[in-house]
Write a protein that holds these residues in place. Structure first.
Motif, PDB file in Angstrom:
ATOM      1  N   GLY A  64       0.872  -1.172   0.000  1.00 17.76           N
ATOM      2  CA  GLY A  64       0.000   0.000   0.000  1.00 17.76           C
ATOM      3  C   GLY A  64       0.918   1.233   0.000  1.00 17.76           C
ATOM      4  O   GLY A  64       1.921   1.271  -0.703  1.00 17.76           O
ATOM      5  N   GLY A  65       0.629   2.194   0.831  1.00 21.47           N
ATOM      6  CA  GLY A  65       1.533   3.348   0.929  1.00 21.47           C
ATOM      7  C   GLY A  65       2.684   3.089   1.883  1.00 21.47           C
ATOM      8  O   GLY A  65       3.596   3.911   2.008  1.00 21.47           O
ATOM      9  N   GLY A  66       2.648   1.967   2.593  1.00 21.98           N
ATOM     10  CA  GLY A  66       3.656   1.694   3.619  1.00 21.98           C
ATOM     11  C   GLY A  66       4.688   0.688   3.168  1.00 21.98           C
ATOM     12  O   GLY A  66       5.005   0.592   1.979  1.00 21.98           O
ATOM     13  N   LEU A  67       5.212  -0.077   4.111  1.00 22.59           N
ATOM     14  CA  LEU A  67       6.311  -0.995   3.824  1.00 22.59           C
ATOM     15  C   LEU A  67       6.076  -2.304   4.571  1.00 22.59           C
ATOM     16  O   LEU A  67       5.643  -2.288   5.729  1.00 22.59           O
ATOM     17  CB  LEU A  67       7.615  -0.356   4.337  1.00 22.59           C
ATOM     18  N   ARG A  68       6.338  -3.420   3.891  1.00 16.02           N
ATOM     19  CA  ARG A  68       6.315  -4.729   4.573  1.00 16.02           C
ATOM     20  C   ARG A  68       7.742  -5.266   4.641  1.00 16.02           C
ATOM     21  O   ARG A  68       8.423  -5.361   3.617  1.00 16.02           O
ATOM     22  CB  ARG A  68       5.407  -5.704   3.842  1.00 16.02           C
ATOM     23  N   ILE A  69       8.165  -5.603   5.832  1.00 17.74           N
ATOM     24  CA  ILE A  69       9.505  -6.177   6.022  1.00 17.74           C
ATOM     25  C   ILE A  69       9.321  -7.629   6.428  1.00 17.74           C
ATOM     26  O   ILE A  69       8.718  -7.917   7.477  1.00 17.74           O
ATOM     27  CB  ILE A  69      10.280  -5.411   7.115  1.00 17.74           C
ATOM     28  N   GLY A  70       9.826  -8.535   5.614  1.00 16.48           N
ATOM     29  CA  GLY A  70       9.717  -9.959   5.938  1.00 16.48           C
ATOM     30  C   GLY A  70      10.471 -10.258   7.229  1.00 16.48           C
ATOM     31  O   GLY A  70      11.521  -9.658   7.496  1.00 16.48           O
ATOM     32  N   ALA A  71       9.939 -11.199   8.011  1.00 14.75           N
ATOM     33  CA  ALA A  71      10.561 -11.501   9.316  1.00 14.75           C
ATOM     34  C   ALA A  71      11.997 -11.972   9.165  1.00 14.75           C
ATOM     35  O   ALA A  71      12.808 -11.804  10.072  1.00 14.75           O
ATOM     36  CB  ALA A  71       9.737 -12.564  10.037  1.00 14.75           C
ATOM     37  N   LEU A  72      12.322 -12.571   7.986  1.00 16.16           N
ATOM     38  CA  LEU A  72      13.683 -13.074   7.796  1.00 16.16           C
ATOM     39  C   LEU A  72      14.625 -12.045   7.185  1.00 16.16           C
ATOM     40  O   LEU A  72      15.772 -12.362   6.871  1.00 16.16           O
ATOM     41  CB  LEU A  72      13.673 -14.321   6.899  1.00 16.16           C
ATOM     42  N   ALA A 165      11.941   1.552  17.739  1.00 17.08           N
ATOM     43  CA  ALA A 165      11.782   2.302  16.479  1.00 17.08           C
ATOM     44  C   ALA A 165      10.450   1.940  15.823  1.00 17.08           C
ATOM     45  O   ALA A 165       9.719   2.808  15.322  1.00 17.08           O
ATOM     46  CB  ALA A 165      12.942   1.994  15.536  1.00 17.08           C
ATOM     47  N   LEU A 166      10.117   0.649  15.855  1.00 16.48           N
ATOM     48  CA  LEU A 166       8.854   0.203  15.242  1.00 16.48           C
ATOM     49  C   LEU A 166       7.646   0.674  16.051  1.00 16.48           C
ATOM     50  O   LEU A 166       6.589   0.952  15.487  1.00 16.48           O
ATOM     51  CB  LEU A 166       8.865  -1.323  15.083  1.00 16.48           C
ATOM     52  N   VAL A 167       7.805   0.780  17.377  1.00 16.50           N
ATOM     53  CA  VAL A 167       6.724   1.351  18.203  1.00 16.50           C
ATOM     54  C   VAL A 167       6.501   2.808  17.798  1.00 16.50           C
ATOM     55  O   VAL A 167       5.364   3.258  17.600  1.00 16.50           O
ATOM     56  CB  VAL A 167       7.059   1.246  19.714  1.00 16.50           C
ATOM     57  N   ALA A 168       7.595   3.541  17.638  1.00 10.20           N
ATOM     58  CA  ALA A 168       7.473   4.963  17.267  1.00 10.20           C
ATOM     59  C   ALA A 168       6.779   5.103  15.912  1.00 10.20           C
ATOM     60  O   ALA A 168       6.028   6.058  15.686  1.00 10.20           O
ATOM     61  CB  ALA A 168       8.845   5.624  17.258  1.00 10.20           C
ATOM     62  N   LEU A 169       7.008   4.137  15.018  1.00 14.50           N
ATOM     63  CA  LEU A 169       6.423   4.211  13.670  1.00 14.50           C
ATOM     64  C   LEU A 169       5.015   3.621  13.599  1.00 14.50           C
ATOM     65  O   LEU A 169       4.386   3.633  12.538  1.00 14.50           O
ATOM     66  CB  LEU A 169       7.336   3.483  12.666  1.00 14.50           C
ATOM     67  N   GLY A 170       4.528   3.064  14.707  1.00  6.30           N
ATOM     68  CA  GLY A 170       3.168   2.496  14.700  1.00  6.30           C
ATOM     69  C   GLY A 170       3.057   1.244  13.856  1.00  6.30           C
ATOM     70  O   GLY A 170       2.025   1.012  13.207  1.00  6.30           O
ATOM     71  N   ALA A 171       4.091   0.399  13.872  1.00  5.85           N
ATOM     72  CA  ALA A 171       4.100  -0.814  13.047  1.00  5.85           C
ATOM     73  C   ALA A 171       3.170  -1.885  13.623  1.00  5.85           C
ATOM     74  O   ALA A 171       2.768  -1.821  14.788  1.00  5.85           O
ATOM     75  CB  ALA A 171       5.531  -1.362  12.970  1.00  5.85           C
ATOM     76  N   THR A 172       2.842  -2.857  12.783  1.00  2.00           N
ATOM     77  CA  THR A 172       2.098  -4.035  13.246  1.00  2.00           C
ATOM     78  C   THR A 172       2.885  -5.298  12.888  1.00  2.00           C
ATOM     79  O   THR A 172       3.636  -5.316  11.912  1.00  2.00           O
ATOM     80  CB  THR A 172       0.694  -4.144  12.614  1.00  2.00           C
ATOM     81  N   VAL A 173       2.680  -6.330  13.698  1.00  4.74           N
ATOM     82  CA  VAL A 173       3.394  -7.591  13.502  1.00  4.74           C
ATOM     83  C   VAL A 173       2.417  -8.599  12.925  1.00  4.74           C
ATOM     84  O   VAL A 173       1.325  -8.793  13.470  1.00  4.74           O
ATOM     85  CB  VAL A 173       3.942  -8.100  14.861  1.00  4.74           C
ATOM     86  N   PRO A 185      -0.621  -4.923  16.901  1.00  5.05           N
ATOM     87  CA  PRO A 185       0.204  -3.702  16.943  1.00  5.05           C
ATOM     88  C   PRO A 185       1.473  -3.995  17.736  1.00  5.05           C
ATOM     89  O   PRO A 185       1.406  -4.683  18.766  1.00  5.05           O
ATOM     90  CB  PRO A 185      -0.684  -2.700  17.699  1.00  5.05           C
ATOM     91  N   ILE A 186       2.598  -3.498  17.266  1.00  6.91           N
ATOM     92  CA  ILE A 186       3.863  -3.838  17.949  1.00  6.91           C
ATOM     93  C   ILE A 186       3.830  -3.414  19.417  1.00  6.91           C
ATOM     94  O   ILE A 186       4.426  -4.067  20.270  1.00  6.91           O
ATOM     95  CB  ILE A 186       5.082  -3.235  17.210  1.00  6.91           C
ATOM     96  N   GLU A 187       3.074  -2.376  19.703  1.00  6.04           N
ATOM     97  CA  GLU A 187       2.985  -1.933  21.101  1.00  6.04           C
ATOM     98  C   GLU A 187       2.354  -2.988  22.007  1.00  6.04           C
ATOM     99  O   GLU A 187       2.507  -2.949  23.222  1.00  6.04           O
ATOM    100  CB  GLU A 187       2.121  -0.676  21.158  1.00  6.04           C
ATOM    101  N   GLU A 188       1.575  -3.896  21.400  1.00  3.82           N
ATOM    102  CA  GLU A 188       0.933  -4.958  22.198  1.00  3.82           C
ATOM    103  C   GLU A 188       1.627  -6.308  22.020  1.00  3.82           C
ATOM    104  O   GLU A 188       1.156  -7.325  22.522  1.00  3.82           O
ATOM    105  CB  GLU A 188      -0.545  -5.087  21.791  1.00  3.82           C
ATOM    106  N   PHE A 189       2.737  -6.326  21.286  1.00  8.62           N
ATOM    107  CA  PHE A 189       3.408  -7.589  20.972  1.00  8.62           C
ATOM    108  C   PHE A 189       4.252  -8.090  22.140  1.00  8.62           C
ATOM    109  O   PHE A 189       4.338  -9.286  22.392  1.00  8.62           O
ATOM    110  CB  PHE A 189       4.283  -7.393  19.729  1.00  8.62           C
TER     111      PHE A 189
END
Ligand code: FAD
Length: 321
Positions: A64-72, A165-173, A185-189
């Motif tokens: 979408g407008g964001g970024l997906r980073i593979g876990a590996l 850093a991912l918390v600051a960016l509002g990332a999801t896992v 949400p990474i904040e709840e991970f």
């Protein structure tokens, strides 16, 4: 010495799920933390299931407008990725601050989020609370590197640089298992010892982190990661701050602040966010925000130095951004 365990290199995600169905299995990505834990007897397991052949879990791509980073994705790849550097500087800087070049080439972003804490009692021959015992040995012991915020029963610090850093960016896992896929949400991970002293993450048996999604950067985003360590070479954070702030001109209009090295989970510093919201980052505002960062801090006998350290790291990072 490494104990004996079975080892399976899964060829597909379904094969990994099937292998993880058995009791007493552990996931391995780069193995840089897992093998150390097994060698040091932090825990043992009957079987290690390696994800390293699963190409579907690699890569860093637009989503979408964001970024997906593979876990590996290797930590070094995240640090060097042009899109990450251009749009999410806080993550590139945090990934670049992890460990040493060798470990950044071996370790993955998924493993970095799931790594075990570095408390020397937990890693040593102590049957501490996190291992199911009834004592936190750090509380009355050598606690100079332990937490000043959010400790209860256990006083570890969360070790990852990329997580704040991912918390600051509002990332999801993104998490997958035989049962399907869920996003958190990474904040709840990550799990606080207040909720469960024996868990670090919400991962359930048989679940695997497959990717991390970062939303599109909002207009006017500026971000940075500042880490203080005891020496110039590789080391975990004594304290650090991840900023992802939106600006209209010089005024802060939104964003998140997260701390590393001071709490058992990546620590969202909401009091700092409130102190800077609607403000220009003058020296006075940065000073007040630094003080807000340590509101409620409860240092242990030997880590009181972290209180002024955090206050000043936050102040400096706000003035530098
Ligand atoms: C000397 C040293 C210094 C270090 N310094 C730093 C530092 O300064 N900053 C920092 O952030 N880190 C630091 N680290 C930690 C290092 O970054 C981690 O070892 C690495 O990120 C783990 O990645 P990995 O792929 O090797 O994970 P692994 O060792 O394979 O796995 C780590 C843990 O995560 C689980 N896991 C891995 N991948 C997945 C997945 N996809 N889904 C579910 N569970 C998974 C494993 O079961 C295991 O429990 C250091 C490590 C060492 C040894």
């Amino acid at each position: 010495m490494l104990p004996q365990f079975g080892f399976v290199r899964a060829q597909t995600l379904d094969e990994a799920f099937a292998q993880l169905d058995a009791a007493d299995t552990r996931v391995s990505a780069g193995g840089s933390d897992l093998l150390g834990c097994l060698r040091d007897g932090v825990f043992d397991c009957a079987k290690v299931v390696s994800l390293s052949r699963l190409d579907a879990l690699r890569g860093i791509a637009a989503n979408g407008g964001g970024l997906r980073i593979g876990a590996l994705a290797r930590i070094a790849e995240v640090a060097a990725n042009p899109t990450v550097n251009e749009r999410y500087a806080v993550l590139a800087q945090a990934a670049g601050a992890v460990a040493s070049p060798q470990l950044r080439n071996q370790g993955t972003i998924g493993g970095n989020l799931c790594q075990k804490p570095r408390c020397w009692y937990y890693r040593g021959e102590f049957h501490c609370k996190r291992k199911g015992g009834d004592t936190c040995y750090a509380l009355a012991g050598e606690n100079q590197f332990h937490c000043i915020l959010g400790g209860q029963g256990c006083y570890i610090v969360h070790p990852s640089d990329t997580a704040p850093a991912l918390v600051a960016l509002g990332a999801t896992v993104r998490i997958a298992s035989r049962e399907g896929t869920r996003t958190v949400p990474i904040e709840e991970f990550h799990v606080s010892p207040r909720d469960d002293v024996q868990r670090e993450t919400v991962l359930r048996a048989g679940e695997v982190v497959t990717a991390i999604d970062i939303p599109a950067p909002p207009r006017g985003l500026r971000s940075s990661y500042r880490k203080v360590r005891a020496r110039g070479s590789w080391d975990f954070a004594l304290a650090g701050v991840a900023l992802a702030l939106q600006f209209d001109g010089t005024t802060v209009t939104g964003g998140r602040v997260a701390l590393s090295g001071v709490a058992p989970v990546p620590w969202r510093a909401r009091a700092v966010e409130q102190a800077i919201m609607g403000q220009a980052l003058t020296p006075e505002v940065a000073e007040r925000a630094g003080a807000a960062a340590v509101e409620g801090a409860a240092p242990l006998k030997r880590n009181g130095y972290k209180v002024p350290l955090v206050r000043n790291v936050v102040r400096e990072a706000l003035l530098a951004i």
